[in-house]
Design an enzyme around this catalytic site. Structure first.
Site, mmCIF file in Angstrom:
data_model
loop_
_atom_site.group_PDB
_atom_site.id
_atom_site.type_symbol
_atom_site.label_atom_id
_atom_site.label_comp_id
_atom_site.label_asym_id
_atom_site.label_seq_id
_atom_site.Cartn_x
_atom_site.Cartn_y
_atom_site.Cartn_z
ATOM 1 N N VAL A 95 -34.298 1.459 31.989
ATOM 2 C CA VAL A 95 -33.099 1.056 31.255
ATOM 3 C C VAL A 95 -33.451 0.547 29.850
ATOM 4 O O VAL A 95 -32.808 0.922 28.861
ATOM 5 C CB VAL A 95 -32.299 -0.011 32.044
ATOM 6 C CG1 VAL A 95 -30.979 -0.297 31.346
ATOM 7 C CG2 VAL A 95 -32.036 0.445 33.482
ATOM 8 N N ASP B 237 -28.177 -3.604 47.787
ATOM 9 C CA ASP B 237 -27.896 -3.320 46.367
ATOM 10 C C ASP B 237 -26.397 -3.052 46.155
ATOM 11 O O ASP B 237 -25.773 -3.614 45.242
ATOM 12 C CB ASP B 237 -28.731 -2.085 45.956
ATOM 13 C CG ASP B 237 -28.304 -1.512 44.630
ATOM 14 O OD1 ASP B 237 -28.693 -2.069 43.595
ATOM 15 O OD2 ASP B 237 -27.563 -0.503 44.627
ATOM 16 N N GLY C 67 -23.700 1.810 37.370
ATOM 17 C CA GLY C 67 -24.391 2.422 36.216
ATOM 18 C C GLY C 67 -23.491 2.729 35.035
ATOM 19 O O GLY C 67 -22.961 1.826 34.391
ATOM 20 N N LYS D 35 -23.295 -5.314 44.188
ATOM 21 C CA LYS D 35 -22.306 -4.769 43.229
ATOM 22 C C LYS D 35 -20.885 -5.085 43.686
ATOM 23 O O LYS D 35 -20.034 -5.478 42.883
ATOM 24 C CB LYS D 35 -22.515 -3.261 43.099
ATOM 25 C CG LYS D 35 -23.876 -2.900 42.496
ATOM 26 C CD LYS D 35 -24.192 -1.424 42.653
ATOM 27 C CE LYS D 35 -25.557 -1.070 42.089
ATOM 28 N NZ LYS D 35 -26.035 0.257 42.464
HETATM 29 P P1 NAP Z 1 -38.018 -0.789 35.763
HETATM 30 O O1 NAP Z 1 -38.073 0.621 35.295
HETATM 31 O O2 NAP Z 1 -38.786 -1.189 36.954
HETATM 32 O O3 NAP Z 1 -38.488 -1.696 34.513
HETATM 33 C C1 NAP Z 1 -38.621 -3.081 34.613
HETATM 34 C C2 NAP Z 1 -39.232 -3.572 33.321
HETATM 35 O O4 NAP Z 1 -39.322 -4.970 33.361
HETATM 36 C C3 NAP Z 1 -40.644 -3.038 33.070
HETATM 37 O O5 NAP Z 1 -40.792 -2.682 31.732
HETATM 38 C C4 NAP Z 1 -41.531 -4.238 33.398
HETATM 39 O O6 NAP Z 1 -42.720 -4.273 32.612
HETATM 40 C C5 NAP Z 1 -40.629 -5.373 33.000
HETATM 41 N N1 NAP Z 1 -40.969 -6.595 33.722
HETATM 42 C C6 NAP Z 1 -40.973 -6.803 35.056
HETATM 43 N N2 NAP Z 1 -41.370 -8.059 35.322
HETATM 44 C C7 NAP Z 1 -41.627 -8.639 34.122
HETATM 45 C C8 NAP Z 1 -42.109 -9.906 33.725
HETATM 46 N N3 NAP Z 1 -42.436 -10.808 34.647
HETATM 47 N N4 NAP Z 1 -42.234 -10.152 32.425
HETATM 48 C C9 NAP Z 1 -41.941 -9.231 31.488
HETATM 49 N N5 NAP Z 1 -41.507 -7.994 31.815
HETATM 50 C C10 NAP Z 1 -41.367 -7.724 33.107
HETATM 51 O O7 NAP Z 1 -36.528 -1.270 35.992
HETATM 52 P P2 NAP Z 1 -35.193 -0.564 35.506
HETATM 53 O O8 NAP Z 1 -34.895 0.553 36.434
HETATM 54 O O9 NAP Z 1 -35.263 -0.308 34.061
HETATM 55 O O10 NAP Z 1 -34.122 -1.718 35.851
HETATM 56 C C11 NAP Z 1 -33.930 -2.819 35.018
HETATM 57 C C12 NAP Z 1 -32.707 -3.586 35.476
HETATM 58 O O11 NAP Z 1 -31.579 -2.717 35.429
HETATM 59 C C13 NAP Z 1 -32.757 -4.093 36.928
HETATM 60 O O12 NAP Z 1 -32.055 -5.302 37.021
HETATM 61 C C14 NAP Z 1 -32.030 -2.998 37.702
HETATM 62 O O13 NAP Z 1 -31.467 -3.464 38.909
HETATM 63 C C15 NAP Z 1 -30.951 -2.657 36.710
HETATM 64 N N6 NAP Z 1 -30.372 -1.320 36.885
HETATM 65 C C16 NAP Z 1 -31.160 -0.246 36.886
HETATM 66 C C17 NAP Z 1 -30.608 1.010 37.013
HETATM 67 C C18 NAP Z 1 -31.445 2.250 36.982
HETATM 68 O O14 NAP Z 1 -30.895 3.338 37.090
HETATM 69 N N7 NAP Z 1 -32.751 2.160 36.819
HETATM 70 C C19 NAP Z 1 -29.217 1.146 37.178
HETATM 71 C C20 NAP Z 1 -28.421 -0.003 37.155
HETATM 72 C C21 NAP Z 1 -29.012 -1.238 37.005
HETATM 73 P P3 NAP Z 1 -43.862 -3.144 32.729
HETATM 74 O O15 NAP Z 1 -43.199 -1.853 32.327
HETATM 75 O O16 NAP Z 1 -44.896 -3.563 31.757
HETATM 76 O O17 NAP Z 1 -44.309 -3.159 34.146
HETATM 77 N N1 HSE Z 2 -30.808 1.995 43.678
HETATM 78 C C1 HSE Z 2 -29.584 2.070 42.942
HETATM 79 C C2 HSE Z 2 -28.810 3.310 43.414
HETATM 80 C C3 HSE Z 2 -29.889 2.135 41.451
HETATM 81 O O1 HSE Z 2 -29.390 4.152 44.104
HETATM 82 O O2 HSE Z 2 -27.643 3.434 43.114
HETATM 83 C C4 HSE Z 2 -28.705 1.818 40.593
HETATM 84 O O3 HSE Z 2 -28.243 0.523 40.768
#
Ligand code: NAP
Ligand code: HSE
Length: 428
Positions: A15, A203, A136, A207
């Site tokens: 994200v 999850d 999302g 939501k």
């Molecule tokens: P992700 O790809 O796992 O990325 C998490 C990021 O946070 C990484 O860059 C990680 O660093 C960093 N991080 C983790 N712990 C940290 C710490 N202690 N200090 C500093 N940085 C730290 O996660 P994401 O999928 O982007 O999701 C981010 C948020 O959006 C979450 O709350 C998730 O629930 C929400 N979300 C995600 C999606 C989706 O489709 N992915 C959809 C809706 C909501 P490194 O890269 O260096 O490891």
């Molecule tokens: N694990 C979640 C899903 C990511 O499958 O919808 C988005 O919140």
């Protein structure tokens, strides 16, 4: 031209990188729409050296997201690390205390701490926005807090976990068992690091609890969500449901009843011709019902870089424009404490059980249902092995409490082997 809006981004994963790309790609559009530029001042993640596919050299690097959240040259802290507690919560609190607005995609943190964080933000005169946390790319928070603000909301429903919808639709289309499709989803990278967050309904429950709060003016009550995952759904259930004109969906339903706030996230049967029944793959759908507007159906990508970043951007642009809304659509201190109600609304139920194949077994089952006040609508026995016969029963409308009473009585007989599968048939 107003001064630039200066932001700091913590979390450079799917994200975070998506947000950086959008800010770079749409700079002119953002300026045209808000009358100011959005400038990334600083970024933070765990590993500084990781190649993230976007240039980061123009932004200050901070090892500590909490320190970054309080930088003097930052107006908005964008939390995209994830996790209900730990650095996400610490940095969010630090940012609010330092007088920053906060944008987050973190449903886990808000489901558990949204009330306290909302109150903190509002006491400080700051905004805490979270469009990306639910479904999302679908602008459902905006739809509820703004587009439908004049309605009394009557029901909120939806498929809000793309991974579960992928698993269920793939089981059906390929005729594959749960375990095999779960392994496929894992190989495709669809599952959260802890897969029970997805398949256990947690999850999606997070939501739903956020939508309930906005829709019904109640404090976020995630522990009040009745949760059930998809891991006990078999290919037989999917086939039987299809045969009767239904699809199985991990469906969230929230409604205020005379006995309290009902919030359920569980596998349900929905008519296969309904918009929810037609929802395939990883897509999300949210159905909103309001007193005056009637039913609204929103459909779109519930996850992924572009769709989730798109939702984060809508919050950032709102702040840039000067739009300042309460976290849950009304002051956090005015949200009422809800009384949780467990599936009090009556509905037909689907029951699949293994009947011990001996005389009188079916009669015992029918008698138990009758004693519980449950009327049978349809019943089918579909082939049997040497000892048990699979039996499928669809009831007329009944309550979860009556179903539970009947299930307890089944346990006490020798007529049913194992625990029956029970699925609610939701009117959508
Ligand atoms: P992700 O790809 O796992 O990325 C998490 C990021 O946070 C990484 O860059 C990680 O660093 C960093 N991080 C983790 N712990 C940290 C710490 N202690 N200090 C500093 N940085 C730290 O996660 P994401 O999928 O982007 O999701 C981010 C948020 O959006 C979450 O709350 C998730 O629930 C929400 N979300 C995600 C999606 C989706 O489709 N992915 C959809 C809706 C909501 P490194 O890269 O260096 O490891
Ligand atoms: N694990 C979640 C899903 C990511 O499958 O919808 C988005 O919140």
């Amino acid at each position: 031209m107003s001064a630039p809006l200066r932001i700091a981004i913590a979390g450079l994963g799917t994200v975070g990188v998506g947000v950086i790309k959008m800010i770079r790609r749409h700079a002119a559009l953002i300026e045209a729409r808000t009358g100011r530029t959005v400038e990334i001042v600083a970024v933070s993640a765990r590993s500084k050296d990781k190649d993230r596919g976007v240039p980061l050299s123009g932004y200050a690097w901070e090892d500590d997201p909490v320190a970054m959240a309080t930088r003097e040259d930052v107006d908005v802290f964008v939390e995209l690390m994830g996790g209900s507690d730990g650095p996400a919560k610490a940095a969010t609190k630090a940012a609010l205390a330092a007088g920053k607005d906060v944008v987050t995609a973190n449903k886990a943190m808000l489901a558990l701490h949204g009330q306290a964080l909302g109150e903190t933000a509002e006491a400080a005169g700051k905004v805490l926005r979270f469009e990306a946390a639910v479904a999302g790319g679908i602008p459902v928070i905006k739809a509820l807090t703004e587009g439908l603000a004049g309605n009394e909301m009557t029901r909120v429903m939806g498929v809000m976990n793309g991974t579960c919808n992928y698993i269920l639709t793939r089981m059906e289309s390929a005729g594959l068992p749960y375990d095999e499709v779960f392994a496929e989803a894992d190989a495709l990278g669809y599952l959260e690091a802890d897969p029970t967050l997805d398949v256990g309904g947690i999850d999606a429950g997070h939501k739903l609890s956020l939508l309930s709060s906005i829709a019904f003016g109640t404090q976020v009550d995630f522990p009040g969500v009745e949760l059930e995952g998809i891991d006990r759904i078999t290919i037989e259930d999917i086939r039987q449901a299809a045969d009767m004109g239904y699809k199985i969906k991990l469906l969230g339903v929230a409604q205020l009843t005379g006995r309290g706030l009902e919030q359920r996230m569980s596998p349900c049967l929905v008519p296969d011709t309904s918009p929810l029944g037609q929802l395939d793959g990883g897509t999300n759908m949210v159905v909103l019902e309001g007193s005056d507007v009637g039913q609204i159906v929103l459909r779109g990508a519930g996850a992924g870089e572009g769709p989730t970043a798109s939702a984060v951007m809508s919050d950032i642009l709102d702040i840039a424009r000067g739009t300042r809304l309460s976290t849950f659509g009304q002051p956090a201190t005015s949200l009422t404490k809800s009384q949780p109600a467990r599936a009090v609304t009556a509905a037909p139920y689907y029951l699949r059980m293994q009947l011990v194949d001996k005389p009188g077994a079916l009669a015992k089952v029918a008698a138990i249902l009758g004693e519980a006040g449950i009327s049978i609508d349809r019943m089918r026995q579909y082939g049997h092995d040497e000892e048990t016969a699979p039996v499928l029963i669809v009831t007329h409308k009944t309550t979860r409490a009556d179903i539970d009473a009947a299930l307890k009585d089944f346990e006490a007989t020798d007529a049913v082997s194992g625990a029956p599968v029970t699925l609610r048939i939701e009117a959508v």
